[in-house]
Structures are given as C-alpha cells and as structure tokens.
Design a protein around this motif. Structure first.
Motif, PDB file in Angstrom:
ATOM      1  N   LEU A  64      -3.068   3.647  -4.716  1.00 26.73           N
ATOM      2  CA  LEU A  64      -2.357   4.146  -3.538  1.00 26.73           C
ATOM      3  C   LEU A  64      -2.383   5.665  -3.578  1.00 26.73           C
ATOM      4  CD1 LEU A  64       0.805   1.845  -3.348  1.00 26.73           C
ATOM      5  CD2 LEU A  64      -1.371   1.644  -2.135  1.00 26.73           C
ATOM      6  N   PRO A  65      -2.609   6.306  -2.420  1.00 29.13           N
ATOM      7  CA  PRO A  65      -2.661   7.772  -2.408  1.00 29.13           C
ATOM      8  C   PRO A  65      -1.319   8.364  -2.844  1.00 29.13           C
ATOM      9  CG  PRO A  65      -3.403   6.848  -0.317  1.00 29.13           C
ATOM     10  CD  PRO A  65      -2.856   5.721  -1.100  1.00 29.13           C
ATOM     11  N   ALA A  66      -1.386   9.519  -3.519  1.00 28.96           N
ATOM     12  CA  ALA A  66      -0.189  10.156  -4.090  1.00 28.96           C
ATOM     13  C   ALA A  66       0.905  10.375  -3.033  1.00 28.96           C
ATOM     14  CB  ALA A  66      -0.582  11.483  -4.737  1.00 28.96           C
ATOM     15  N   GLU A  67       0.510  10.642  -1.754  1.00 29.11           N
ATOM     16  CA  GLU A  67       1.508  10.986  -0.730  1.00 29.11           C
ATOM     17  C   GLU A  67       2.406   9.800  -0.375  1.00 29.11           C
ATOM     18  OE1 GLU A  67      -2.006  12.058  -1.073  1.00 29.11           O
ATOM     19  OE2 GLU A  67      -2.151  11.136   0.913  1.00 29.11           O
ATOM     20  N   ILE A  68       1.896   8.562  -0.585  1.00 30.18           N
ATOM     21  CA  ILE A  68       2.705   7.437  -0.091  1.00 30.18           C
ATOM     22  C   ILE A  68       3.150   6.485  -1.191  1.00 30.18           C
ATOM     23  CG2 ILE A  68       1.688   7.460   2.214  1.00 30.18           C
ATOM     24  CD1 ILE A  68       0.111   4.928   1.290  1.00 30.18           C
ATOM     25  N   VAL A  69       2.710   6.747  -2.435  1.00 29.49           N
ATOM     26  CA  VAL A  69       2.974   5.736  -3.468  1.00 29.49           C
ATOM     27  C   VAL A  69       4.479   5.542  -3.683  1.00 29.49           C
ATOM     28  CG1 VAL A  69       2.696   7.358  -5.405  1.00 29.49           C
ATOM     29  CG2 VAL A  69       2.332   4.942  -5.790  1.00 29.49           C
ATOM     30  N   ASP A  70       5.241   6.624  -3.627  1.00 32.42           N
ATOM     31  CA  ASP A  70       6.681   6.541  -3.859  1.00 32.42           C
ATOM     32  C   ASP A  70       7.348   5.642  -2.808  1.00 32.42           C
ATOM     33  OD1 ASP A  70       9.070   7.642  -5.303  1.00 32.42           O
ATOM     34  OD2 ASP A  70       9.569   8.239  -3.251  1.00 32.42           O
ATOM     35  N   GLU A  71       7.062   5.958  -1.538  1.00 35.62           N
ATOM     36  CA  GLU A  71       7.674   5.182  -0.444  1.00 35.62           C
ATOM     37  C   GLU A  71       7.224   3.725  -0.469  1.00 35.62           C
ATOM     38  OE1 GLU A  71       8.444   6.360   3.981  1.00 35.62           O
ATOM     39  OE2 GLU A  71       7.093   7.835   3.051  1.00 35.62           O
ATOM     40  N   ALA A  72       5.927   3.524  -0.749  1.00 37.26           N
ATOM     41  CA  ALA A  72       5.385   2.162  -0.733  1.00 37.26           C
ATOM     42  C   ALA A  72       6.057   1.308  -1.804  1.00 37.26           C
ATOM     43  CB  ALA A  72       3.872   2.191  -0.939  1.00 37.26           C
ATOM     44  N   VAL A  73       6.253   1.888  -2.994  1.00 38.27           N
ATOM     45  CA  VAL A  73       6.865   1.113  -4.072  1.00 38.27           C
ATOM     46  C   VAL A  73       8.344   0.848  -3.762  1.00 38.27           C
ATOM     47  CG1 VAL A  73       7.555   1.197  -6.509  1.00 38.27           C
ATOM     48  CG2 VAL A  73       5.219   1.777  -5.859  1.00 38.27           C
ATOM     49  N   ALA A  83       6.809  -6.824   3.518  1.00 35.76           N
ATOM     50  CA  ALA A  83       7.230  -5.576   4.169  1.00 35.76           C
ATOM     51  C   ALA A  83       6.392  -4.412   3.668  1.00 35.76           C
ATOM     52  CB  ALA A  83       8.714  -5.326   3.882  1.00 35.76           C
ATOM     53  N   ALA A  84       6.072  -4.424   2.366  1.00 35.49           N
ATOM     54  CA  ALA A  84       5.292  -3.321   1.802  1.00 35.49           C
ATOM     55  C   ALA A  84       3.868  -3.331   2.360  1.00 35.49           C
ATOM     56  CB  ALA A  84       5.278  -3.414   0.280  1.00 35.49           C
ATOM     57  N   VAL A  85       3.313  -4.528   2.558  1.00 35.25           N
ATOM     58  CA  VAL A  85       1.977  -4.622   3.154  1.00 35.25           C
ATOM     59  C   VAL A  85       2.023  -4.065   4.586  1.00 35.25           C
ATOM     60  CG1 VAL A  85       0.187  -6.213   3.984  1.00 35.25           C
ATOM     61  CG2 VAL A  85       1.197  -6.548   1.713  1.00 35.25           C
ATOM     62  N   ARG A  86       3.068  -4.428   5.338  1.00 38.66           N
ATOM     63  CA  ARG A  86       3.196  -3.902   6.713  1.00 38.66           C
ATOM     64  C   ARG A  86       3.310  -2.385   6.699  1.00 38.66           C
ATOM     65  NH1 ARG A  86       6.342  -8.419   7.451  1.00 38.66           N
ATOM     66  NH2 ARG A  86       8.312  -7.284   7.171  1.00 38.66           N
ATOM     67  N   PHE A  87       4.055  -1.880   5.717  1.00 37.17           N
ATOM     68  CA  PHE A  87       4.211  -0.422   5.564  1.00 37.17           C
ATOM     69  C   PHE A  87       2.837   0.241   5.417  1.00 37.17           C
ATOM     70  CE2 PHE A  87       4.384   3.192   2.623  1.00 37.17           C
ATOM     71  CZ  PHE A  87       5.334   4.011   3.214  1.00 37.17           C
ATOM     72  N   LEU A  88       1.988  -0.370   4.598  1.00 39.67           N
ATOM     73  CA  LEU A  88       0.637   0.190   4.419  1.00 39.67           C
ATOM     74  C   LEU A  88      -0.224  -0.007   5.658  1.00 39.67           C
ATOM     75  CD1 LEU A  88      -0.561  -0.422   0.747  1.00 39.67           C
ATOM     76  CD2 LEU A  88       0.606   1.534   1.730  1.00 39.67           C
ATOM     77  N   ASN A  89      -0.076  -1.164   6.318  1.00 42.02           N
ATOM     78  CA  ASN A  89      -0.822  -1.412   7.560  1.00 42.02           C
ATOM     79  C   ASN A  89      -0.575  -0.280   8.559  1.00 42.02           C
ATOM     80  OD1 ASN A  89      -0.326  -5.041   7.571  1.00 42.02           O
ATOM     81  ND2 ASN A  89      -2.015  -3.813   6.765  1.00 42.02           N
ATOM     82  N   GLU A  90       0.703   0.114   8.653  1.00 41.50           N
ATOM     83  CA  GLU A  90       1.045   1.178   9.600  1.00 41.50           C
ATOM     84  C   GLU A  90       0.416   2.513   9.215  1.00 41.50           C
ATOM     85  OE1 GLU A  90       5.304   1.007   9.472  1.00 41.50           O
ATOM     86  OE2 GLU A  90       5.279  -1.021  10.349  1.00 41.50           O
ATOM     87  N   ARG A  91      -0.030   2.617   7.966  1.00 44.38           N
ATOM     88  CA  ARG A  91      -0.669   3.864   7.513  1.00 44.38           C
ATOM     89  C   ARG A  91      -2.176   3.703   7.349  1.00 44.38           C
ATOM     90  NH1 ARG A  91       4.146   3.469   6.923  1.00 44.38           N
ATOM     91  NH2 ARG A  91       5.564   5.259   7.073  1.00 44.38           N
ATOM     92  N   GLY A  92      -2.713   2.713   8.070  1.00 38.14           N
ATOM     93  CA  GLY A  92      -4.174   2.617   8.155  1.00 38.14           C
ATOM     94  C   GLY A  92      -4.829   1.743   7.090  1.00 38.14           C
ATOM     95  N   PHE A  93      -4.041   1.050   6.268  1.00 36.54           N
ATOM     96  CA  PHE A  93      -4.647   0.163   5.262  1.00 36.54           C
ATOM     97  C   PHE A  93      -4.858  -1.219   5.868  1.00 36.54           C
ATOM     98  CE2 PHE A  93      -3.207   3.418   2.553  1.00 36.54           C
ATOM     99  CZ  PHE A  93      -3.811   3.263   1.314  1.00 36.54           C
ATOM    100  N   THR A  94      -5.977  -1.847   5.544  1.00 39.81           N
ATOM    101  CA  THR A  94      -6.148  -3.225   5.982  1.00 39.81           C
ATOM    102  C   THR A  94      -5.294  -4.116   5.085  1.00 39.81           C
ATOM    103  OG1 THR A  94      -7.939  -3.670   4.451  1.00 39.81           O
ATOM    104  CG2 THR A  94      -8.558  -2.783   6.604  1.00 39.81           C
ATOM    105  N   THR A  95      -4.989  -5.297   5.569  1.00 38.14           N
ATOM    106  CA  THR A  95      -4.188  -6.232   4.770  1.00 38.14           C
ATOM    107  C   THR A  95      -4.934  -6.612   3.492  1.00 38.14           C
ATOM    108  OG1 THR A  95      -3.170  -7.018   6.775  1.00 38.14           O
ATOM    109  CG2 THR A  95      -2.996  -8.466   4.859  1.00 38.14           C
ATOM    110  N   GLU A  96      -6.275  -6.750   3.593  1.00 39.93           N
ATOM    111  CA  GLU A  96      -7.071  -7.113   2.398  1.00 39.93           C
ATOM    112  C   GLU A  96      -6.957  -6.034   1.320  1.00 39.93           C
ATOM    113  OE1 GLU A  96      -9.233  -7.301   5.629  1.00 39.93           O
ATOM    114  OE2 GLU A  96      -7.723  -8.872   5.602  1.00 39.93           O
ATOM    115  N   ASP A  97      -6.843  -4.773   1.764  1.00 37.99           N
ATOM    116  CA  ASP A  97      -6.708  -3.684   0.794  1.00 37.99           C
ATOM    117  C   ASP A  97      -5.299  -3.628   0.213  1.00 37.99           C
ATOM    118  OD1 ASP A  97      -9.126  -2.585   0.476  1.00 37.99           O
ATOM    119  OD2 ASP A  97      -8.879  -0.972   1.956  1.00 37.99           O
ATOM    120  N   ALA A  98      -4.317  -3.939   1.061  1.00 36.87           N
ATOM    121  CA  ALA A  98      -2.922  -3.753   0.662  1.00 36.87           C
ATOM    122  C   ALA A  98      -2.404  -4.895  -0.206  1.00 36.87           C
ATOM    123  CB  ALA A  98      -2.047  -3.591   1.900  1.00 36.87           C
TER     124      ALA A  98
END
Ligand code: BEZ
Ligand code: MG
Length: 544
Positions: A64-73, A83-98
């Motif tokens: 996870l990129p340094a800018e979002i790892v704190d919030e994502a965790v 919810a965490a997967v959705r959080f990443l989806n909103e930041r451009g990550f595909t579900t397969e990646d998240a």
C-alpha cells in the motif's frame, strides 16, 4: 558560493527536510517484548501497517502506498475487510488488488491475538513436541506467526535464494557507487561481516552481496543444491571484481557450513580467472602476495575467517564494556586473535576447517579500503546490541592498523522500501535521533522500569563502542545524552528511582568518553557529571 545564494539555501533546506523525514519515518521498537504477552492494540496496528507496506509476491500482495497505509489499516481495524476494500476502491485500486492485502492482514491480525509462548515453554520443559516455525521477523515473513513455536533455520544449500540474489545486486552496486562517489574509484578490497541469524532471515542476502562484489552467481547442482559459482562476465559486470575478506560469526560457521565452502570457492574461482589485474582485484592481490611473500597460491587466496572450531564471538565487546583496554589497537588485535581461523578447501580439495591463519588474515586485511555489514531488521540496529561494534567495529579497527589507514565504514539498510547505503557516522546519528534520544523510544523503555533504564544505559554504552572502535560518534551525541537523561532533574529522579546502578553506569560511561578523548566537554559539564556520579554512589552505598 555566497551564503545568500538562494539556490544554495534552497538545496540546504531541502537536504535538512529530507533528513528530518528520514528520522520521522524510521521504524523503531517502542518497548521490549514481554514473554507470553500478546501485542497491544496499538502495537498491532503498527505491525499491520508495516506488513502492508511491502510487496509480498508470495501472498499476491502489492504494497500500500505510504500516503494511505495508515488510513487503510485503521479502516480495516475499525470496520473490517469489506469496508477497507471499498476504501481502496475509492482511491483507484481494483478489488483484485485490494482483497489480498486485507486477507493477509486478517490472518496476521488473528495470529497476533494469540500467544502460546508460556504454554509452549511449559510443554517444552515437559519434553513434549513443539510445532516448528520459520525464523524471521514479522515484517520480513508474516509466517513466523503465531509465536511460541520452535524456530527452525533454513536449508543452507538453498542459500542464497533467487530472490535474495536478485535483491542484492542493487545493494552491491549502491555500495560500490557510494565508495566511488567519495573516493573517485572502486575499493580494491572490502571486509564483510556475515551473521547466521541475518542470513536465515533474509535467505542469504549477506552471502549474495559478497558474491555480487566478487562478480559471480550461485549455481545449483543436480540435487538443486547451491554448491558452486559461475563468474559473471566482466562486460556484463561493468566494473572490477572486488577482493572480499569475510569474517563469519561462529553461528554462521555452524549453520552454514556448505555456504562457507561456497564463499571460499567463489574467491578461488575468481582468483584463477585469466583477466586484466585492474579488473580483478582478487587475482591481483593473490599474485602480489605470492610474489612478495613467497607464499603458496592456496594460502594467498584464504578469505573466509571465523573463530576456532567450538568458539564464538570476538570478545571486543567485553573488553570495551569492562573498560579493560588502554590502546585502541588492542581492540583490533583481539578481533584478529579470535577470528583468524580459516575455513574452506584448498586446490587439492582438502578441507580447511578452522586452521589458525593469522598471517593470512593480517595480509588480507592490510589491503582493505572499506568495511561493511548489512542490516536487515528495524528491531535490532547499531546501538541496540554490542555485537555490531564488536564485529564491524572490531574488523575496522584491525584494518586501520594493518592497512595503515582508516577504512570507509558502511552499512546498508535493506529493511526499507528503497535500499539505502549509509556511512557508519550517518547510521550512528540516525540511531541516536530515532532511538536513544527519541522520547517515544525511551518512554517505551521506561515502562519496563528497572530493565528499561538498563536498556538506555546499554544504548549509550553501545554508542560508546563506536567511539572506541571507529571514532564515529559526534560530540553532540554525548552532550545530548547528558542533557536528556542526567541534567533534566525529573528524568534523573526517575532513572535513579528505577535503577540507580544503570544510572551510575551511564554517568561513568560519559566520563569515560571524555577521559578517552571521544567527547570534548567543558569543565562545568564534567563537574556536574562527577557530582551526579558521587550522589548516585552515596545512594548505592546507602542501599547496600
Ligand atoms: C549470528 O547470528 O551469527 C550472531 C548473533 C548474535 C551475535 C553475533 C552473531
Ligand atoms: Mg570525536
């Protein structure tokens, strides 16, 4: 350039900013492990963030990129995986990646809640079977969880792994580039320290770095065992082969016997390559030694040293800790006395198993221009234990006398996202800022009471070890230690209440640093230190 040049000023401010960021982002342990106790919620979040900060192809996980790892965790801990997967989806990550990231965090988090260390200890003492688990740290290999298992090593024939070898190319290249940027050419010879546990954790990164410096790659036999090496062509390497003098720990010698053979073989293979001497420093040095010393080629190619069979350690740490030395060169001489036992195989195939080879080691070290050790964990660094200065400091001091010149001393940091090579002085400063003088670190230690004060004192003494072996400690470090722990009255009160012995040892170490010429302190400072020392002595006598 004038002081007012805005470009210069901006460059300085930027360099300062980068240093601050480096200190701020440095991972540090904030307390000791308590046997049998699972990590606290806060510690678990920190660990999960670190686990999520690295690519893990073995789990199909991208960092996870340094800018979002704190919030994502935090999202994951607070609201769960979906919810965490959705959080990443909103930041451009595909579900397969998240998804794989949180599947891994889910499993790590579950294993962090359990702690069977005490039960396992009791079962072990009753002679029962304890399940095995790999040896590493959680960040390097989450499969070490759950703890409380029987740590096993690795198959030495698998070392270095393909991943460790691939990762080590950039380390070796950066190391040589750093030396070249400071000296205008490559070092002809380097001394490396190799430890057993580190090479278990990294599947042989230290070993792979040595092979890269020599310019060879590991070769597997029909049974998939790494038993040989193949030279990398000079055109491909694009630089000379470096002569590498290896000091391996007693643990390494015991656990990695085939690897000791591999390293020795690598040197001997390189020495025999028909190449220009200015592109092959091993060959150059072996030739010179054969001619100048009337020495056998086999003897001139000895490069792998350790303790005598059955012996461990350099004892340089004990000599420094007990202040049992007069001249610095004694520390380097002790290192050689303990470590001058050769291992490998001669050209007739006869095993060399810990033969005393002091002359060969003196000779090999006399050519060394840089010394180096790999650091692969955020948990244990230069000032946490006395082993770094006994080994890397010890060998550097031995080189200084034998080469009649101080070597450049480097460490690599292969624990962060980007490989970083630092000088010893830079590493001591970073360790001091991020640990010893960092309130987050020392308050974490002080929660452990008596033991915590002992840890603070240990860090100062281990720092002092870098003065004794390499004169690598700035004056401000000792001054700030005194200001932080002794000249702050409420802090001194806490230390003397919790552990007056260690508080006294800390003052004594600072006075020793001054007495031996490593810290230029003013008269007033020294008088204050002596006063504190006397009052601690009174207190200790009262206690006795
Ligand atoms: C080793 O793993 O080789 C090692 C461990 C502690 C101190 C020195 C070496
Ligand atoms: Mg100094």
């Amino acid at each position: 350039m004038s002081n007012n040049d805005p470009t210069e000023r901006d460059a300085r401010v930027f360099a300062l900013y980068e240093q601050l960021l480096e200190i701020e982002q440095r991972l540090i342990p904030t307390g000791l492990h308590v046997f049998g106790r699972a990590s606290s919620a806060g510690e678990q979040i920190d660990l999960l963030k670190m686990v999520a900060s690295f690519d893990r192809p073995e789990f199909g996980v991208r960092a996870l990129p340094a800018e979002i790892v704190d919030e994502a965790v935090r999202e994951f801990i607070g609201k769960g995986s979906d919810a965490a997967v959705r959080f990443l989806n909103e930041r451009g990550f595909t579900t397969e990646d998240a998804q794989p990231v949180f599947a891994l965090l889910e499993s790590v988090s579950a294993k962090l809640q359990t702690n069977t260390e005490l039960e396992s200890l009791v079962r072990a003492l009753s002679g029962e079977f304890i399940e095995p688990g790999p040896g590493a740290d959680i960040i390097q290999n989450p499969d070490v969880l759950p703890t409380g298992r029987n740590t096993h090593a690795i198959n030495p024939y698998s070392v270095p792994s393909a991943a460790a070898f691939a990762r080590s190319e950039v380390v070796a290249t950066s190391l040589l580039e750093r030396y070249r940027s400071e000296h205008g050419r490559f070092p002809e010879a380097m001394a490396l320290v190799l430890w057993g546990l580190d090479n278990i954790k990294t599947q042989g990164e230290g070993v792979a770095q040595a092979l890269w410096l020599l310019g060879v790659k590991p070769v597997r036999d029909a049974l998939n065992r790494t038993t040989s090496v193949e030279p990398i062509a000079l055109e491909e390497l694009g630089r000379p082969r470096i002569d590498v003098v290896m000091t391996v720990s007693g643990i390494f010698r015991d656990l990695f016997s085939p690897t000791v053979q591999l390293l020795d073989k690598a040197v001997r293979v390189v020495a025999q390559l028909d190449e220009p001497l200015q592109m092959n420093y091993v060959r150059k040095h072996v030739r010179e030694q054969v001619e100048q010393d009337a020495c056998a080629p086999d003897e001139a190619a000895v490069r792998v040293f350790s303790n005598a069979p059955g012996n461990y350690g350099t004892n340089v740490n004990f000599m420094v800790m007990d202040s049992q030395w007069e001249r610095e060169e004694t520390l380097g001489d002790l290192f050689v006395t303990r470590k001058c036992f050769a291992y490998g195989r001669d050209s007739h195939g006869r095993a060399i198993e810990g033969r005393e080879a002091r002359v060969a080691m003196d000779r090999a070290l006399s050519r060394v221009e840089a010394t180096y050790q790999n650091i692969d964990t955020f948990e244990i660094g230069l000032t946490d234990v006395d082993h770094y200065f006994e080994y890397l400091g010890g060998v550097s001091k031995a080189v200084e006398k034998r080469a009649r010149s101080k070597p450049a001393i480097y460490l690599s940091d292969t624990l962060s996202r980007d490989v970083k090579i630092r000088s010893l002085e830079e590493t001591v400063r970073l360790e001091t800022r991020s640990k010893t003088l960092n309130p987050k670190w020392y308050e974490g230690m002080l929660k452990h009471g008596f033991r915590g004060v002992a840890e603070i004192e240990n860090h100062v003494s281990n720092t002092f070890g870098w003065s004794a072996t390499a004169d690598a400690v700035d004056d401000w470090i000792y001054a700030e230690v005194a200001n932080t722990f002794l000249f702050d009255e409420s802090m001194l009160e806490r230390l003397r209440d919790l552990n007056p012995h260690s508080a006294h040892a800390l003052v004594q170490r600072l006075l020793e640093a001054n007495g031996r010429g490593y810290w230029d302190a003013d008269v007033g400072t020294l008088e204050k230190l002596r006063e504190i020392s006397r009052s601690l002595e009174d207190q200790l006598e009262g206690v006795a």
